[in-house]
Design a protein around this motif. Sequence first.
Motif, PDB file in Angstrom:
ATOM      1  N   ASP A 193       0.862  -1.187   0.000  1.00  9.72           N
ATOM      2  CA  ASP A 193       0.000   0.000   0.000  1.00  9.72           C
ATOM      3  C   ASP A 193       0.900   1.239   0.000  1.00  9.72           C
ATOM      4  O   ASP A 193       1.832   1.348   0.800  1.00  9.72           O
TER       5      ASP A 193
ATOM      6  N   GLN B 241      -3.627   7.409  -1.684  1.00 12.89           N
ATOM      7  CA  GLN B 241      -3.815   6.770  -2.973  1.00 12.89           C
ATOM      8  C   GLN B 241      -2.652   7.141  -3.904  1.00 12.89           C
ATOM      9  O   GLN B 241      -2.160   8.282  -3.866  1.00 12.89           O
TER      10      GLN B 241
ATOM     11  N   PRO C 269      -2.267   2.034   6.457  1.00 14.98           N
ATOM     12  CA  PRO C 269      -2.725   1.546   5.143  1.00 14.98           C
ATOM     13  C   PRO C 269      -4.107   2.094   4.793  1.00 14.98           C
ATOM     14  O   PRO C 269      -4.982   2.221   5.649  1.00 14.98           O
ATOM     15  N   GLY C 270      -4.267   2.453   3.531  1.00 13.39           N
ATOM     16  CA  GLY C 270      -5.548   2.946   3.058  1.00 13.39           C
ATOM     17  C   GLY C 270      -5.758   4.430   3.208  1.00 13.39           C
ATOM     18  O   GLY C 270      -6.792   4.955   2.777  1.00 13.39           O
TER      19      GLY C 270
ATOM     20  N   SER D 253       0.479   4.034   1.142  1.00 13.35           N
ATOM     21  CA  SER D 253       0.463   4.758   2.423  1.00 13.35           C
ATOM     22  C   SER D 253       1.650   4.364   3.289  1.00 13.35           C
ATOM     23  O   SER D 253       2.198   5.195   4.032  1.00 13.35           O
ATOM     24  N   THR D 254       2.050   3.102   3.189  1.00  6.88           N
ATOM     25  CA  THR D 254       3.164   2.637   4.023  1.00  6.88           C
ATOM     26  C   THR D 254       4.483   3.256   3.599  1.00  6.88           C
ATOM     27  O   THR D 254       5.436   3.272   4.383  1.00  6.88           O
TER      28      THR D 254
END
Length: 465
Positions: free
Chosen positions: A35, A48, A44-45, A37-38
């Motif tokens: 992801d 984008q 996570p999530g 975000s990491t």
Amino acid sequence: MTFHFPHNHETPATAAAAAAAAAAARKFLAYVPPDVSTFYRDAPGTRQPTKPRFHGLAGKFINLSPQYLTLYWDDGRGGSIIADMPPFQAVGTATFPVHQFFIAKKKNKTEIVHKIHIHPDQNLYVYDAFEMGHANVEDLSSEELELYHVQKNNLYFAAQYREFTGRDWLSLYPHRQRPMYKMWNADYFGQQHWVVSSETHYVAEPPEDMLGRLRPDEMHRDRRLYLNARNLTRYRSEDSVLNMTLTVLSCAPRVFEIQNFLSHSEVDHIIHMATGIKLHLSTTSGSDGGNDARSDSHTRTSQNSWVDRGRSPIMDSIYSRAADLMQIDEALLRHRHDSEFPEVPHKGSNAEDFQLVHYAESEQYTAHHDFSYPNVNKNGQPARFATLLLYLNEGMLGGETTFPRWVNSETSDKLTVKPEIGKAILFYNQLPDGNMDDLSQHAAEPVIKGEKWLINLWTWDPRFR
């Protein structure tokens, strides 16, 4: 991911047959993209990925037929040849969604057998002569039938791999295994790894009579084993070890920056070995008021030249330092004695010679990949695993190394790396599961003013070619 190859797509007639089919199910450790975000150390999530402005991608084209064919780019002027396509082999090129290609009989591009339109996010294209009714499996020789099944099984795996990971499989299953070497983690931007090497910097260049080609018994990490080996300690840094820091610039693809990998003396030596040119340390080529590099003996007019590891003790030391950086035993980057790695069947180096590259004003290398598609008959499917770029000058306008498709959530622009003397950039051409990394596409931006010098080291897995 777990999968199995179909057997005539029929329901097993007995319980024993069903059990055998279940036992034939295979497991594959597929690499799933993290992801985004990491990459920012966020939950996570919460982010984008942005869509890059650059829309290029790798194109892999498989000739699933017993005929010798040729791949052409449809340039609107009758076609431009890309590569010959032997039976049941794959070829590739960098491409764009607007591109069109056609496959024709070898040496007769008017006899077209297949047309291809490139689609976004699709790398894999197949000319299947059997499904199109252009060939019959029953007519294949035993050797052709074996290659046919190799490619059909690979394509069946590729379909399930794409469903599981969201990207195309650009290797050859199961012949392409996971990389044998360590891959540094790139979990988040700015992450750092530290490496210690005994190959300390040369801070002064030894006399010419001490810089000749190395004998085979001198090209060894523990030179104390060889009483006649040249001792050049007096020309090295007084530090007992060299500390190197890898800083993550990109997580996908995995790109790392290493400051001060080379000393100024080593930079001068590299260029001198390859070209006869001395770059004076007090000048920065391309800077205002600076002087261009001049030859002290002769100057090569070619833009590329090659320097092998045994060319001098300094080159040998740089190879060993690169091995430490990548956490690869230095013996794998040279010809080995019989007692070294007896379990490795080949004795040659897993790395290419250094390639010295010179860019003059307006010269560039457009976005490309360093990996290729080996012949299906090659054991282990050898391919370039890692690329190490070493910058030899700075101060030019333009000339950056760019990664136009790096994954991030803040910009659609390309990742840009500015050349600095002695700096290294390490990136991987493969993913941890053995697939080729399409995102490793990179470019050398045009030099607007001045000139640019760098040297490449390509390491192969599982062997060089």
